[in-house]
Every structure is written in C-alpha cells, then in structure tokens.
Design a protein around this motif. Structure first.
Motif, short mmCIF file in Angstrom:
data_model
loop_
_atom_site.label_atom_id
_atom_site.label_comp_id
_atom_site.label_asym_id
_atom_site.label_seq_id
_atom_site.Cartn_x
_atom_site.Cartn_y
_atom_site.Cartn_z
N VAL A 34 0.86 -1.17 0.00
CA VAL A 34 0.00 0.00 0.00
C VAL A 34 0.90 1.22 0.00
CG1 VAL A 34 -1.74 1.29 1.29
CG2 VAL A 34 -1.78 -1.21 1.29
N ARG A 35 0.71 2.08 -0.97
CA ARG A 35 1.49 3.32 -1.05
C ARG A 35 0.69 4.42 -0.39
NH1 ARG A 35 5.77 3.86 -5.22
NH2 ARG A 35 5.54 5.98 -4.52
N PHE A 36 1.32 5.14 0.50
CA PHE A 36 0.66 6.26 1.16
C PHE A 36 0.84 7.51 0.31
CE2 PHE A 36 1.63 3.32 4.54
CZ PHE A 36 0.40 3.23 5.17
N THR A 37 -0.22 8.27 0.20
CA THR A 37 -0.15 9.49 -0.58
C THR A 37 -0.68 10.65 0.25
OG1 THR A 37 -2.33 9.09 -1.51
CG2 THR A 37 -0.44 8.36 -2.80
N ARG A 38 -0.27 11.83 -0.14
CA ARG A 38 -0.76 13.05 0.48
C ARG A 38 -1.53 13.79 -0.60
NH1 ARG A 38 2.51 18.05 1.14
NH2 ARG A 38 1.15 19.42 2.30
N VAL A 39 -2.65 14.38 -0.22
CA VAL A 39 -3.49 15.07 -1.18
C VAL A 39 -3.48 16.55 -0.86
CG1 VAL A 39 -5.85 15.30 -2.04
CG2 VAL A 39 -4.96 13.05 -1.49
N LYS A 40 -3.23 17.37 -1.88
CA LYS A 40 -3.22 18.82 -1.71
C LYS A 40 -4.28 19.42 -2.62
CE LYS A 40 -0.43 22.87 -2.62
NZ LYS A 40 0.68 23.35 -3.41
N LEU A 41 -5.23 20.14 -2.01
CA LEU A 41 -6.28 20.77 -2.81
C LEU A 41 -5.68 21.92 -3.62
CD1 LEU A 41 -9.33 20.95 -0.40
CD2 LEU A 41 -9.00 19.42 -2.32
N LEU A 42 -6.14 22.04 -4.85
CA LEU A 42 -5.66 23.10 -5.72
C LEU A 42 -6.66 24.25 -5.77
CD1 LEU A 42 -4.34 20.98 -8.72
CD2 LEU A 42 -3.05 21.90 -6.81
N ARG A 43 -6.15 25.44 -5.99
CA ARG A 43 -7.01 26.61 -6.16
C ARG A 43 -7.56 26.58 -7.59
NH1 ARG A 43 -2.29 29.08 -3.60
NH2 ARG A 43 -2.82 29.43 -1.42
N PRO A 44 -8.69 27.25 -7.80
CA PRO A 44 -9.25 27.25 -9.17
C PRO A 44 -8.32 27.85 -10.22
CG PRO A 44 -10.90 27.98 -7.59
CD PRO A 44 -9.62 27.85 -6.84
N ASN A 45 -7.43 28.78 -9.84
CA ASN A 45 -6.54 29.39 -10.84
C ASN A 45 -5.23 28.62 -11.02
OD1 ASN A 45 -5.50 30.03 -8.36
ND2 ASN A 45 -5.16 32.20 -8.80
N ASP A 46 -5.05 27.48 -10.32
CA ASP A 46 -3.86 26.64 -10.50
C ASP A 46 -3.96 25.86 -11.82
OD1 ASP A 46 -2.77 27.48 -8.12
OD2 ASP A 46 -3.43 25.72 -6.99
N THR A 47 -2.80 25.64 -12.42
CA THR A 47 -2.74 24.92 -13.69
C THR A 47 -2.32 23.48 -13.45
OG1 THR A 47 -2.10 26.96 -14.82
CG2 THR A 47 -1.71 24.90 -15.99
N LEU A 48 -3.05 22.54 -14.06
CA LEU A 48 -2.69 21.13 -14.00
C LEU A 48 -1.59 20.88 -15.02
CD1 LEU A 48 -5.56 21.31 -12.72
CD2 LEU A 48 -5.93 19.01 -13.53
N VAL A 49 -0.48 20.28 -14.56
CA VAL A 49 0.73 20.13 -15.36
C VAL A 49 0.82 18.71 -15.91
CG1 VAL A 49 3.25 20.37 -15.30
CG2 VAL A 49 1.83 21.78 -13.82
N LEU A 50 1.40 18.58 -17.08
CA LEU A 50 1.61 17.27 -17.69
C LEU A 50 2.57 16.44 -16.85
CD1 LEU A 50 2.02 18.31 -21.44
CD2 LEU A 50 -0.01 17.37 -20.35
N GLY A 51 2.33 15.13 -16.81
CA GLY A 51 3.19 14.21 -16.07
C GLY A 51 2.79 14.03 -14.61
N ARG A 52 1.75 14.68 -14.17
CA ARG A 52 1.30 14.57 -12.78
C ARG A 52 -0.06 13.88 -12.72
NH1 ARG A 52 3.50 18.75 -8.87
NH2 ARG A 52 5.67 18.72 -9.50
N ALA A 53 -0.36 13.36 -11.53
CA ALA A 53 -1.64 12.70 -11.30
C ALA A 53 -2.48 13.58 -10.38
CB ALA A 53 -1.43 11.33 -10.67
N TYR A 54 -3.75 13.71 -10.70
CA TYR A 54 -4.68 14.53 -9.93
C TYR A 54 -5.89 13.69 -9.58
CZ TYR A 54 -1.77 18.26 -11.76
OH TYR A 54 -0.70 19.04 -12.09
N ARG A 55 -6.58 14.08 -8.54
CA ARG A 55 -7.76 13.34 -8.10
C ARG A 55 -8.90 14.32 -7.88
NH1 ARG A 55 -6.23 9.86 -3.41
NH2 ARG A 55 -5.56 8.47 -5.05
N LEU A 56 -10.09 13.92 -8.28
CA LEU A 56 -11.27 14.72 -7.98
C LEU A 56 -11.79 14.28 -6.61
CD1 LEU A 56 -13.17 14.73 -11.40
CD2 LEU A 56 -11.83 16.56 -10.37
N VAL A 57 -12.07 15.27 -5.76
CA VAL A 57 -12.54 15.00 -4.41
C VAL A 57 -13.89 15.68 -4.26
CG1 VAL A 57 -12.00 15.22 -1.97
CG2 VAL A 57 -10.15 15.00 -3.61
N THR A 58 -14.85 14.95 -3.71
CA THR A 58 -16.19 15.53 -3.55
C THR A 58 -16.19 16.60 -2.47
OG1 THR A 58 -16.89 13.91 -1.92
CG2 THR A 58 -17.30 13.37 -4.23
N THR A 59 -17.12 17.51 -2.56
CA THR A 59 -17.26 18.59 -1.58
C THR A 59 -17.52 18.02 -0.20
OG1 THR A 59 -18.18 19.95 -3.36
CG2 THR A 59 -18.48 20.76 -1.13
#
Length: 183
Positions: A64-89
């Motif tokens: 099991v790999r542990f991960t840390r999740v950081k919420l992004l601001r609406p004006n942040d840009t999603l960069v190529l080569g990275r993984a993102y997750r949608l989190v419900t409100t």
C-alpha cells in the motif's frame, strides 16, 4: 508502433471518485475541471516514499502506497506528467471538520494541562506560605527573638552603660565567643 510510455509521460491523469481515469494531453486550469465536474475539487496526488523496511517485509504481500493530497485553487494549472484526483465537496468538508475538531481538542488539552499546572503552583505556594509563616512580620515571639538577635549582631556588640551615662556609638569588633561587657 510508437512508444506508448512517452505518450503517458506527456499526459496528466485525473482520477474520478468512481474509479474512472481520465487522461489529458495539454495543461488545463483547475477551474475548468471543476466546471466539468460540479461538486468536486481538484487535488494533487503526492506519493510519499515507502520505507525500505516496509518494502522488503511486504514484498510478497500487496504493498500500500501512502499518498498526500493537496487541494488546488481554481486558478492553479494542471501540469503534464502529474496525477490529480477529484474529491467531492462532502469529503473536503469531512476532513475540514475533523481537522477543526482535532485542533479544538488539542487546545482543550493544553488548557487543561495549564490549569492543572496552575493549580499545582497555587498548592505549592500555599504550602510554602504556611511553612514560612514564622518568618512573616508580627507573627510570633520567635520572630521577635530573631529580630532582636539581628539587631544585636548589627550593633557590633556595643553595650551602653547607664551608670557612666555615656551613649557611645563607636564601632568595636564583637566576637560571639567572648562576651563584652561595660567599659
């Protein structure tokens, strides 16, 4: 027959709460993803390094790999080569409430600890004051005796003779072992 892995490195991955994985091949703003998925926040997935002991011990088992999740601001840009997750409100609100509760609980424990240490200090002060009441002014005859002794020591062993009628206040050395009497 191209290099598939080169294409994957040039893509950004978005994981949906349902398990669906979406790949995009150009940078995009987080606000656009949020518009496409109402009621969701975009978070960056930051993998944490697995300890060497854990990897060798669990080599046969599912790791099991542990991960840390950081919420992004609406004006942040999603960069190529990275993984993102949608989190419900709702999930975000649960985490915020849990953090707030933990913070309040920690603050309450610190206050209780401060109150207990304050009570201990008061008890120590009361104990100290009750044991040193003998030294407070005007408390007892023993204190008056101590004051008289101090006065005698400060006086330097002077004795005033009423018979001679002189009130000499010149300093003379005094020795505790030798009694000095009238001159």
């Amino acid at each position: 027959m191209g290099n598939c892995q080169a294409v994957d490195a040039a893509a950004l991955v978005i994981q949906h709460p349902t398990g669906k994985i979406e790949r995009m091949y150009c940078p995009i703003l987080a606000s656009e993803i949020m518009k496409l998925n109402p009621g969701h926040y975009v978070s960056l997935i930051i993998p944490l390094p697995v300890a060497a002991a854990a990897t060798t011990a669990a080599a046969d088992e599912k790791t099991v790999r542990f991960t840390r999740v950081k919420l992004l601001r609406p004006n942040d840009t999603l960069v190529l080569g990275r993984a993102y997750r949608l989190v419900t409100t709702q999930d975000v609100m649960k985490v915020l409430r849990a953090k707030k509760y933990a913070k309040m609980k920690k603050k309450q424990q610190q206050q209780e600890a401060a109150e207990m240490s304050e009570e201990k200090l008061q008890a120590d002060a009361e104990e100290h004051s009750s044991s040193s009441q003998v030294l407070k002014p005007g408390n007892s005859d023993s204190e008056k005796a101590v004051k008289n002794e101090i006065r005698q020591r400060r006086g330097g062993g002077l004795t005033i003779t009423a018979a001679a009628g002189s009130r000499s206040k010149s300093w003379r050395p005094s020795l505790d072992s030798i009694t000095e009497s009238g001159s």
